[in-house]
Motif scaffolding. Structure first.
Motif, mmCIF file in Angstrom:
data_model
loop_
_atom_site.group_PDB
_atom_site.id
_atom_site.type_symbol
_atom_site.label_atom_id
_atom_site.label_comp_id
_atom_site.label_asym_id
_atom_site.label_seq_id
_atom_site.Cartn_x
_atom_site.Cartn_y
_atom_site.Cartn_z
ATOM 1 N N ALA A 208 46.981 35.433 16.255
ATOM 2 C CA ALA A 208 46.814 34.095 16.824
ATOM 3 C C ALA A 208 47.333 34.121 18.254
ATOM 4 O O ALA A 208 48.541 34.178 18.487
ATOM 5 N N ASN A 252 49.731 20.985 15.429
ATOM 6 C CA ASN A 252 48.417 21.242 14.849
ATOM 7 C C ASN A 252 48.084 22.730 14.891
ATOM 8 O O ASN A 252 47.551 23.293 13.924
ATOM 9 N N GLN A 253 48.395 23.394 16.010
ATOM 10 C CA GLN A 253 48.163 24.831 16.108
ATOM 11 C C GLN A 253 48.990 25.592 15.069
ATOM 12 O O GLN A 253 48.493 26.523 14.433
ATOM 13 N N HIS A 255 50.052 24.438 12.200
ATOM 14 C CA HIS A 255 49.464 24.178 10.883
ATOM 15 C C HIS A 255 48.273 25.109 10.628
ATOM 16 O O HIS A 255 48.137 25.675 9.530
ATOM 17 N N ILE A 256 47.424 25.276 11.620
ATOM 18 C CA ILE A 256 46.241 26.127 11.460
ATOM 19 C C ILE A 256 46.653 27.577 11.220
ATOM 20 O O ILE A 256 46.122 28.261 10.329
ATOM 21 N N ILE A 257 47.605 28.058 12.007
ATOM 22 C CA ILE A 257 48.061 29.445 11.864
ATOM 23 C C ILE A 257 48.712 29.655 10.500
ATOM 24 O O ILE A 257 48.446 30.640 9.806
ATOM 25 N N LYS A 259 48.305 27.965 7.720
ATOM 26 C CA LYS A 259 47.317 27.896 6.636
ATOM 27 C C LYS A 259 46.513 29.185 6.552
ATOM 28 O O LYS A 259 46.220 29.677 5.448
ATOM 29 N N THR A 260 46.157 29.757 7.695
ATOM 30 C CA THR A 260 45.396 31.009 7.697
ATOM 31 C C THR A 260 46.198 32.140 7.059
ATOM 32 O O THR A 260 45.673 32.916 6.253
#
Length: 385
Positions: A208, A252-253, A255-257, A259-260
């Motif tokens: 990321a 938000n970034q 959270h995305i990382i 979750k991935t």
């Protein structure tokens, strides 16, 4: 496991002023209770209730609202004492500590107010709430949230919900008690190397990049510098708005990382190994232009997101010592400072393996995580006859 769900209230032109008046009246009463607690030497909650409950009722607060106001004030002083004890406000003679101890705790007019099930009810099918206000019970206030958040509210909401106002918009932050999934027995561990140039690099190949986030923060910093130089009231309002926007973008970034990473670990029946970076800001010494970048690095938030998402998925998470993970070769184990040629390049001086520096560190973290897990779990070997 406790998580929070935030829903946006959409009151009409008649309901919104009542909510605003309620928050202002409650926080004005909280400031009065705080002054009483400060004058009387911070009594316990039961004693503070004897001094203030009758007056709060006369001010128009309901029984539950009065109880929650007193508890909110008492909890604020408890938090202050804990911060002083932990040294977060400096030593006994520091200016910051004297300022905190020398006056009553104050509450903003729009500070959050807790509600329990006696003064707040949810209508999930209609997506409305009914809550107590100083003007009486206000019913059928619409709220908006995602389908997943509504499902979590319906199945797991438990405890109090906080009413807050943010830029003229009202929100309810509800506490949900979500059961943790059964922990899997991992086949391997995924190492996660955290950084600033690359926010997270895993031993499975996921990277990321932090380029977009760092550019966003630089733009915000440039705008913040101009607004601070202007110094007008509207500039100060915009500064607060921009600050919250930057925090939301970074969260938000993360959270995305998170979750991935957790999804990959769940799919491959793997555990997650993270670096223990607590205290890194105190250990690292940087030049002044680099300090803002280090202190805006939200590694603790990303780690917390990974932990709670992993608990919901049943993925084990271990924290390992970060010492020498960027200087050790993941192939031969040789440790040398010169191995780290640059931020990107790793070249082992023993076996001459060339690798991406963050990828090499992630493999070391994965190996450490597997060793910690194997050392901590119970042996499954059969008993010796």
């Amino acid at each position: 496991m406790k998580i929070v769900v935030e829903v946006k209230l959409m009151p009409d032109a008649m309901q919104a002023p009542v909510l605003g008046c309620t928050l202002r009246a409650i926080n004005e009463a909280a400031n009065w209770v705080s002054a009483v607690a400060f004058e009387r030497g911070l009594p316990r909650e039961f004693e503070l209730r004897k001094y203030t409950y009758a007056e709060l009722k006369e001010r128009g607060l309901g029984a539950q609202a009065a109880q929650h106001t007193i508890k909110k004030v008492r909890d604020a002083y408890t938090t202050l004492k804990a911060n002083i004890r932990a040294g977060h406000l400096g030593g006994p003679g520091s200016k910051r500590r004297r300022r905190a101890e020398g006056k009553p705790i104050g509450f903003r007019p729009d500070a959050a107010q807790p509600y329990d099930d006696r003064c707040l009810s949810w209508q999930y099918d209609a997506k409305t709430v009914s809550l107590w206000t100083t003007g009486g019970r206000v019913k059928n206030i619409p709220f908006a949230c995602s389908a997943g958040a509504l499902k979590t509210l319906r199945e797991h909401r438990q405890g109090e919900s906080d009413l807050i106002e943010r830029d003229g918009t009202y929100y309810l932050i509800a506490t949900c008690d979500v059961p943790e999934a059964d922990m899997i027995d991992p086949d391997r561990f995924i190492g996660v190397d955290l950084g600033i140039v690359n926010i997270a690099t895993t031993s499975t190949g996921y990277c990321a990049s932090g380029r977009g986030l760092n550019r966003h923060r630089k733009r915000q910093a440039d705008l913040r510098r101009k607004l601070q130089a202007k110094g007008t009231r509207s500039a100060k309002r915009l500064l607060k708005k921009r600050n919250r926007r930057e925090k939301r973008h970074a969260a938000n970034q993360n959270h995305i990382i998170a979750k991935t990473i957790v999804t990959e670990a769940e799919r491959t029946s793997s555990g997650i190994s993270l670096e223990e970076l607590k205290g890194i800001r105190q250990r690292v010494r940087l030049r002044k232009p680099q300090r803002a970048t280090l202190h805006s690095w939200a590694f603790a938030q990303l780690g917390a997101f990974i932990v709670y998402k992993a608990k919901r998925a049943g993925v084990p998470v271990v924290f390992v010592d970060s010492a020498y993970t960027s200087q050790q070769c993941c192939e031969c184990g040789h440790i040398e400072k010169k191995n780290r040629v640059s931020q990107v390049l790793f070249t082992c001086r023993n076996c001459w393996v060339v690798a991406h520096a963050d990828r090499n560190a992630s493999h070391n973290i994965a190996r450490k995580g597997e060793a910690v897990w194997n050392a901590g779990r119970e042996s499954r070997a059969s008993a010796t006859p």
